[in-house]
Design a protein around this motif. Sequence first.
Motif, short mmCIF file in Angstrom:
data_model
loop_
_atom_site.label_atom_id
_atom_site.label_comp_id
_atom_site.label_asym_id
_atom_site.label_seq_id
_atom_site.Cartn_x
_atom_site.Cartn_y
_atom_site.Cartn_z
N MET A 192 0.92 -1.49 -0.04
CA MET A 192 0.02 0.18 -0.15
C MET A 192 0.65 0.87 -0.32
N THR A 193 2.14 1.54 0.78
CA THR A 193 2.46 2.38 1.06
C THR A 193 3.84 2.71 -0.25
N LYS A 194 3.82 1.63 -1.69
CA LYS A 194 4.42 1.78 -2.82
C LYS A 194 3.79 2.44 -3.46
N GLY A 195 4.60 2.55 -4.89
CA GLY A 195 3.63 2.95 -5.94
C GLY A 195 2.53 2.26 -6.57
N ALA A 196 1.33 2.46 -6.78
CA ALA A 196 0.46 1.68 -6.93
C ALA A 196 0.47 0.67 -8.22
N LEU A 197 0.42 1.66 -9.16
CA LEU A 197 0.96 1.07 -10.45
C LEU A 197 2.68 0.26 -10.63
N ASP A 198 3.14 0.62 -10.28
CA ASP A 198 4.20 0.15 -10.43
C ASP A 198 4.13 -1.27 -9.70
N ALA A 199 3.66 -1.03 -8.16
CA ALA A 199 2.78 -2.71 -7.31
C ALA A 199 2.34 -3.01 -8.43
N SER A 200 1.78 -3.00 -9.17
CA SER A 200 0.37 -3.46 -10.53
C SER A 200 1.30 -4.33 -11.99
N GLN A 201 2.66 -3.82 -11.59
CA GLN A 201 3.35 -4.22 -12.99
C GLN A 201 3.77 -6.06 -13.56
N ALA A 202 3.61 -6.29 -12.00
CA ALA A 202 3.50 -8.01 -12.23
C ALA A 202 2.77 -8.58 -12.19
N LEU A 203 1.39 -8.13 -11.75
CA LEU A 203 -0.07 -8.63 -12.10
C LEU A 203 -0.11 -7.90 -13.73
N LEU A 204 -0.02 -7.02 -13.94
CA LEU A 204 -0.18 -7.40 -15.56
C LEU A 204 0.31 -7.94 -16.55
N GLY A 205 1.94 -8.53 -16.22
CA GLY A 205 2.78 -8.57 -17.35
C GLY A 205 2.42 -9.96 -16.62
N LYS A 206 2.20 -10.93 -15.91
CA LYS A 206 1.66 -12.53 -15.78
C LYS A 206 0.12 -11.98 -16.45
N THR A 207 -0.61 -11.33 -16.69
CA THR A 207 -1.58 -11.40 -17.27
C THR A 207 -1.30 -11.43 -19.29
N ALA A 208 -0.10 -10.33 -19.46
CA ALA A 208 -0.05 -10.22 -20.83
C ALA A 208 0.95 -11.39 -21.25
N ASP A 209 1.68 -11.90 -20.67
CA ASP A 209 1.79 -13.50 -20.61
C ASP A 209 0.78 -14.40 -21.48
N GLY A 210 -0.07 -14.53 -20.23
CA GLY A 210 -0.83 -15.66 -20.73
C GLY A 210 -1.88 -15.44 -21.26
N ILE A 211 -1.93 -14.11 -21.98
CA ILE A 211 -2.10 -14.03 -23.73
C ILE A 211 -1.63 -13.99 -24.73
N ARG A 212 0.05 -13.69 -24.80
CA ARG A 212 0.94 -14.12 -25.67
C ARG A 212 0.71 -16.20 -25.79
N GLY A 213 1.10 -16.74 -24.42
CA GLY A 213 1.18 -17.63 -24.60
C GLY A 213 -0.23 -18.86 -25.08
N THR A 214 -0.97 -18.26 -25.94
CA THR A 214 -2.01 -18.98 -26.12
C THR A 214 -1.49 -18.73 -27.57
N GLY A 215 -1.10 -17.96 -28.29
CA GLY A 215 -0.63 -17.85 -29.88
C GLY A 215 -1.86 -17.53 -30.09
N GLY A 216 -3.05 -17.60 -29.85
CA GLY A 216 -4.49 -16.59 -30.10
C GLY A 216 -4.87 -15.43 -30.35
#
Length: 292
Positions: free
Chosen positions: A174-198
């Motif tokens: 909570m005390t860190k930059g919220a958007l910075d802290a969200s990047q890991a989640l956003l990155g995993k989401t994007a990786d999952g999308i890329r991994g489908t090949g679809g």
Amino acid sequence: MPTLPISGNEPHRHRQVAESFGSDAERYDRTRPSYPDALVEAVVAATPGPDLLDVGTGTGIAARQFRAAGCRVLGVEVDARMAERARQHGIEVEVAAFEAWDPAGRAYDAVVSGQAWHWIDPVAGAVKAAGALRPGGRLAVFWNVIQFPPGLAEAVAEVCQRVMPDAPFDFRAMTKGALDASQALLGKTADGIRGTGGFGAPEQWRFDWERTYSRDAWLDQMPTQGAFTRLPPDKLAEVLDGVGTTIDAMGGSFTMPYATVAVTAARTGAQGRHSARSGPVRCRPGRRPAPG
């Protein structure tokens, strides 16, 4: 944040939290914020037709916004209590975990998910979404990211850590930059999308807005957040008392900055029988943002 980081950074493995929000579905529906109109407009503008699947629809907050934009919406929700609340708003809902949900030959122009994709396996979820989308359809998953004002984040983190020292959540985030802290989640989401090949290349969109909360309004919403839905009443009361004292010291209200962030991609593939139509039929048109 979309959700406080959980140990192991794999919130989808903590299904007991994901399935706890229906313990007070009425409060969730009443207090949780909706999403910026600009987000809804951007998604429907990038969507080739009106048939939309809302994953983790909850009480139908996002579903109602897309319905108002002219979409035909089906929700998928793991918690029957939340699903019933959405049905009271006229949203059609099927109760299932999305990874196990059966599209039964149906196809959609858009698959969206508001404030819920982190509870879904990012790989299995993206594969299921790809299978449910017509070619050219749009996957858009999004979160309201809380950006606590100075002073409040530290106070909330301190009281939560004190009252809930064994909780699996990283309250220090909570005390860190919220958007910075969200990047890991956003990155995993994007990786999952890329991994489908679809899908085509995932994009990030961002929409900034803010809301002013009174002390009572913020404390009313806090029990709907994943860190607190399974907390014993005495511990919850202690958390709310500590946070309320801090808000009182700030004058009894505060303005919360939000950033609504989306990860989105278009379904690739040849034109299939499900998407054949005389011409594109969109929901009400909107304006697409530049990638954030």
